[in-house]
Write an enzyme that holds these catalytic residues in place. Structure first.
Site, PDB file in Angstrom:
ATOM      1  N   ASP A 149       0.956  -1.261   0.099  1.00 40.71           N
ATOM      2  CA  ASP A 149      -0.118   0.037   0.128  1.00 40.71           C
ATOM      3  C   ASP A 149       0.691   1.199  -0.089  1.00 40.71           C
ATOM      4  OD1 ASP A 149      -1.777   2.282   1.051  1.00 40.71           O
ATOM      5  OD2 ASP A 149      -3.222   0.346   1.423  1.00 40.71           O
TER       6      ASP A 149
ATOM      7  N   ASP B 212       4.058   1.917  -4.216  1.00 38.63           N
ATOM      8  CA  ASP B 212       2.988   2.157  -5.080  1.00 38.63           C
ATOM      9  C   ASP B 212       2.868   1.244  -6.076  1.00 38.63           C
ATOM     10  OD1 ASP B 212       1.618   3.374  -7.301  1.00 38.63           O
ATOM     11  OD2 ASP B 212       2.108   5.216  -6.531  1.00 38.63           O
TER      12      ASP B 212
ATOM     13  N   ALA C 107      -6.096  -1.821  -4.360  1.00 36.37           N
ATOM     14  CA  ALA C 107      -5.436  -0.631  -4.379  1.00 36.37           C
ATOM     15  C   ALA C 107      -6.034   0.266  -5.533  1.00 36.37           C
ATOM     16  CB  ALA C 107      -3.948  -0.863  -4.731  1.00 36.37           C
TER      17      ALA C 107
ATOM     18  N   SER D 203     -17.128  -2.763  -8.563  1.00 37.85           N
ATOM     19  CA  SER D 203     -18.359  -1.934  -7.979  1.00 37.85           C
ATOM     20  C   SER D 203     -19.720  -2.104  -8.657  1.00 37.85           C
ATOM     21  CB  SER D 203     -17.811  -0.469  -7.835  1.00 37.85           C
ATOM     22  OG  SER D 203     -19.113   0.268  -7.527  1.00 37.85           O
TER      23      SER D 203
ATOM     24  N   TYR E  27     -14.346   7.432 -11.829  1.00 36.09           N
ATOM     25  CA  TYR E  27     -14.129   6.552 -11.003  1.00 36.09           C
ATOM     26  C   TYR E  27     -14.706   5.265 -11.560  1.00 36.09           C
ATOM     27  CZ  TYR E  27     -14.950   3.328  -6.994  1.00 36.09           C
ATOM     28  OH  TYR E  27     -15.221   2.070  -6.278  1.00 36.09           O
TER      29      TYR E  27
ATOM     30  N   LYS F 259     -13.640   1.200 -13.007  1.00 35.46           N
ATOM     31  CA  LYS F 259     -14.104  -0.253 -12.703  1.00 35.46           C
ATOM     32  C   LYS F 259     -14.447  -0.799 -13.756  1.00 35.46           C
ATOM     33  CE  LYS F 259     -13.092   0.166  -8.221  1.00 35.46           C
ATOM     34  NZ  LYS F 259     -11.865  -0.198  -7.813  1.00 35.46           N
TER      35      LYS F 259
HETATM   36  P1  NAD Z   1      -9.527   2.679   0.713  1.00 30.24           P
HETATM   37  O1  NAD Z   1      -9.060   4.155   0.021  1.00 30.24           O
HETATM   38  O2  NAD Z   1      -9.954   2.806   2.258  1.00 30.24           O
HETATM   39  O3  NAD Z   1      -8.403   1.898   0.426  1.00 30.24           O
HETATM   40  C1  NAD Z   1      -7.634   1.636  -0.620  1.00 30.24           C
HETATM   41  C2  NAD Z   1      -6.080   1.605  -0.367  1.00 30.24           C
HETATM   42  O4  NAD Z   1      -5.364   1.732  -1.703  1.00 30.24           O
HETATM   43  C3  NAD Z   1      -5.651   2.897   0.603  1.00 30.24           C
HETATM   44  O5  NAD Z   1      -5.264   2.471   1.551  1.00 30.24           O
HETATM   45  C4  NAD Z   1      -4.833   3.377  -0.224  1.00 30.24           C
HETATM   46  O6  NAD Z   1      -3.646   4.030   0.260  1.00 30.24           O
HETATM   47  C5  NAD Z   1      -4.217   2.288  -1.407  1.00 30.24           C
HETATM   48  N1  NAD Z   1      -3.892   2.867  -2.741  1.00 30.24           N
HETATM   49  C6  NAD Z   1      -4.454   3.703  -3.565  1.00 30.24           C
HETATM   50  N2  NAD Z   1      -3.665   3.681  -4.753  1.00 30.24           N
HETATM   51  C7  NAD Z   1      -2.610   2.801  -4.428  1.00 30.24           C
HETATM   52  C8  NAD Z   1      -1.508   2.561  -5.365  1.00 30.24           C
HETATM   53  N3  NAD Z   1      -1.190   3.099  -6.502  1.00 30.24           N
HETATM   54  N4  NAD Z   1      -0.394   1.832  -4.852  1.00 30.24           N
HETATM   55  C9  NAD Z   1      -0.554   1.389  -3.716  1.00 30.24           C
HETATM   56  N5  NAD Z   1      -1.643   1.484  -2.632  1.00 30.24           N
HETATM   57  C10 NAD Z   1      -2.789   2.194  -3.409  1.00 30.24           C
HETATM   58  O7  NAD Z   1     -10.828   2.303  -0.136  1.00 30.24           O
HETATM   59  P2  NAD Z   1     -11.725   0.955   0.081  1.00 30.24           P
HETATM   60  O8  NAD Z   1     -13.022   1.711   0.562  1.00 30.24           O
HETATM   61  O9  NAD Z   1     -11.154   0.169   1.245  1.00 30.24           O
HETATM   62  O10 NAD Z   1     -11.932   0.349  -1.357  1.00 30.24           O
HETATM   63  C11 NAD Z   1     -10.883  -0.712  -1.689  1.00 30.24           C
HETATM   64  C12 NAD Z   1     -11.425  -0.960  -3.131  1.00 30.24           C
HETATM   65  O11 NAD Z   1     -12.656  -1.330  -3.095  1.00 30.24           O
HETATM   66  C13 NAD Z   1     -11.116   0.166  -4.110  1.00 30.24           C
HETATM   67  O12 NAD Z   1     -10.510  -0.137  -5.232  1.00 30.24           O
HETATM   68  C14 NAD Z   1     -12.504   0.848  -4.262  1.00 30.24           C
HETATM   69  O13 NAD Z   1     -12.541   1.310  -5.394  1.00 30.24           O
HETATM   70  C15 NAD Z   1     -13.149  -0.483  -4.116  1.00 30.24           C
HETATM   71  N6  NAD Z   1     -14.616  -0.156  -3.776  1.00 30.24           N
HETATM   72  C16 NAD Z   1     -14.821   0.188  -2.889  1.00 30.24           C
HETATM   73  C17 NAD Z   1     -16.615   0.713  -2.454  1.00 30.24           C
HETATM   74  C18 NAD Z   1     -16.389   1.583  -1.079  1.00 30.24           C
HETATM   75  O14 NAD Z   1     -17.823   1.989  -1.036  1.00 30.24           O
HETATM   76  N7  NAD Z   1     -15.670   1.750   0.059  1.00 30.24           N
HETATM   77  C19 NAD Z   1     -17.408   0.328  -3.433  1.00 30.24           C
HETATM   78  C20 NAD Z   1     -17.176  -0.629  -4.476  1.00 30.24           C
HETATM   79  C21 NAD Z   1     -15.652  -0.793  -4.747  1.00 30.24           C
END
Ligand code: NAD
Ligand code: UDP
Length: 341
Positions: free
Chosen positions: A32, A59, A82, A125, A150, A154
Site C-alpha cells: 500500500d 506504489d 489498491a 463495484s 471512478y 472499474k
Molecule cells: P480505501 O481508500 O480505504 O483503500 C484503498 C487503499 O489503496 C488505500 O489504503 C490506499 O492508500 C491504497 N492505494 C491507492 N492507490 C494505490 C497505489 N497506486 N499503490 C498502492 N496503494 C494504493 O478504499 P476502500 O473503501 O477500502 O476500497 C477498496 C477498493 O474497493 C477500491 O478499489 C475501491 O474502489 C473498491 N470499492 C470500494 C467501495 C466503497 O464504497 N468503499 C465500493 C466499491 C468498490
C-alpha cells in the site's frame, strides 16, 4: 500456508479482509502506498490478530518497487484493492484516477505473469451497472454508462481482466461487485477513516451523530420509493471481507476464466431508514434536513445475491443495526480517526 498479496490492504475494506484471511489460515503480505490510509492500521491489525503483517509501502504503479514484493515472497494469489475511490474527486481529477487505477492493475498483472501467479480477486463495484432502474442487479444485468471517471475505471478494469484471461488462459479472475460497504470491525480498532468532510452517507452520519458536523442533508425525498429517499444495499464490511475469502477458495477450484459476483445483502435500505437505525445505535436524534437530489444518484440499487449464495455459499449475516452500532463504536473510540503518520 498460501500467501496472499493484498494491495491496498491498509485501507477500509482491505484491512478488514486481512483479518478474515488470517482467521482462515492464509498468510498475508500487504502492499500500500498509504495515499488514503495510515501506518497505524498495521498496529491495530496486530492488536486484533496478534500478528504483525508483512507490509511494503510501495506504489503499485511502480513496477520495480512492486517487483521486490513478488521477489521476496512466494505469492500464491492477489486481492487487488489498491485504487482511488472518491467519485467527486474523480470528476475533478480524471487523469489521476485513470492513471492510478489502470496502471496499478496493469502493473500487478504484469508481475503476476512474470512470477507465475495465477489467481486474482478484483474490487469492482455496483457502479458498473450504470443508471439502470432494473433492480435487483444480477451479474448478467447489462453494464451501463458510468456517470464519473471512478466508475469508468472499474468498468474498464473489468474488461482488462477479461481480455487478460483470454490471453493468459491459466489466469483465474474473480470480479467482485461491491454494493455499499459500511460498518467496522467489532473491536472498534479499525473502520472507515476518510480524510476531510465525508461524501458517503455512513461516515457523514457518524460525524453528525458525534457532533463534529452539524446536520445531514438528505439528497432528495421525492424519489419513487416508499419514503421518497434513495434505496441502497448496505453491506457490513466484515461480511464483505468473508466474501473475499470465499472467492479465493473458489478460485482454487477453478482452472481458468473470469467469474463475477455481486456482494450485497439483496435488501434496499432508504436514507431515512439508515438515519433511524443509526439513531437507535447512538441513542439520540441525528439532525437532518431534506435537500435537493444529488446529481448522478440512482433511486434504487440493490443486488441479486443468488449467484454468490449458490456458487460461493456467501450470505451477508449482519443487519443494518449491526452496521450502525459497529460504525458508532468505531466513531466513539476514534473521534479524530487514526493518528497521522
Ligand atoms: P480505501 O481508500 O480505504 O483503500 C484503498 C487503499 O489503496 C488505500 O489504503 C490506499 O492508500 C491504497 N492505494 C491507492 N492507490 C494505490 C497505489 N497506486 N499503490 C498502492 N496503494 C494504493 O478504499 P476502500 O473503501 O477500502 O476500497 C477498496 C477498493 O474497493 C477500491 O478499489 C475501491 O474502489 C473498491 N470499492 C470500494 C467501495 C466503497 O464504497 N468503499 C465500493 C466499491 C468498490
Ligand atoms: N446521501 C445523502 N446525504 C449525504 C450522503 C449521501 O442523502 O450526505 C444519500 C445518497 O444520495 C444516496 C445514499 O445516501 O442515496 C448513499 O450514498 P453514498 O454516497 O454513501 O453511496 P452511493 O450513492 O455511492 O451508493
Amino acid at each position: 500456508m498460501a500467501t496472499v498479496l493484498v494491495t491496498g490492504g491498509m485501507g477500509f475494506i482491505g484491512s478488514h479482509t486481512v483479518i478474515s484471511l488470517h482467521n482462515n489460515g492464509f498468510d498475508v503480505v500487504i502492499a500500500d502506498n498509504l495515499s488514503n490510509s495510515k501506518t497505524e492500521v498495521l498496529n491495530r491489525l496486530e492488536t486484533i490478530t496478534g500478528k504483525r503483517f508483512k507490509f511494503y509501502k510501495v506504489d503499485c504503479c511502480n513496477k520495480e518497487e512492486l517487483r521486490k514484493v513478488f521477489e521476496e515472497n512466494d505469492i500464491d494469489s492477489v486481492i487487488h484493492f489498491a485504487g482511488l475511490k472518491a467519485v467527486g474527486e474523480s470528476v475533478r481529477m480524471p487523469v489521476e484516477y485513470y492513471s492510478n487505477n489502470i496502471n496499478s492493475l496493469l502493473t500487478v498483472v504484469t508481475l503476476m505473469n512474470e512470477f507465475g501467479v495465477k489467481k486474482i480477486v478484483f474490487s469492482s463495484s455496483a457502479t458498473v451497472y450504470g443508471e439502470s432502474e432494473d433492480v435487483p442487479f444480477t451479474e448478467e444485468s447489462p453494464l451501463g454508462t458510468c456517470t464519473n471517471p471512478y466508475g469508468w475505471t472499474k468498468w474498464m478494469l473489468e474488461q482488462v481482466l477479461r481480455d487478460c484471461s483470454v490471453a493468459y488462459p491459466e489466469l483465474r479472475v474473480c470480479l467482485l461487485r461491491y454494493f455499499n460497504p459500511v460498518g467496522a470491525h467489532e473491536s472498534g480498532l479499525i473502520g472507515e477513516d476518510p480524510r476531510g468532510i465525508p461524501n458517503n452517507l455512513f461516515p457523514y452520519i457518524s460525524k453528525v451523530a458525534a457532533g463534529t458536523l452539524e446536520k445531514l442533508t438528505v439528497f432528495g425525498n421525492d424519489y419513487d420509493t416508499p419514503d421518497g429517499t434513495c434505496l441502497r444495499d448496505y453491506i457490513h464490511v466484515c461480511d464483505l471481507a468473508d466474501g473475499h475469502v470465499r472467492s479465493l477458495n473458489y478460485l482454487a477450484t477453478q482452472s481458468e476464466g473470469v467469474s463475477v459476483f455481486n456482494l450485497g445483502t439483496g435488501k434496499g435500505t432508504s436514507v431515512v431508514e439508515a438515519i433511524k437505525a443509526f439513531e437507535k445505535a447512538c441513542g439520540h436524534e441525528i439532525p437532518h434536513v431534506f435537500g435537493p437530489r444529488r446529481a448522478g444518484d440512482i433511486p434504487v440499487c440493490y443486488a441479486s445475491t443468488d449467484k454468490a449464495r449458490e456458487v460461493l455459499g456467501f450470505e451477508a449475516k449482519r443487519t443494518i443495526e449491526d452496521m450502525c452500532s459497529s460504525c458508532w463504536n468505531w466513531q466513539t473510540k476514534n473521534p479524530q480517526g487514526l493518528p497521522e503518520d
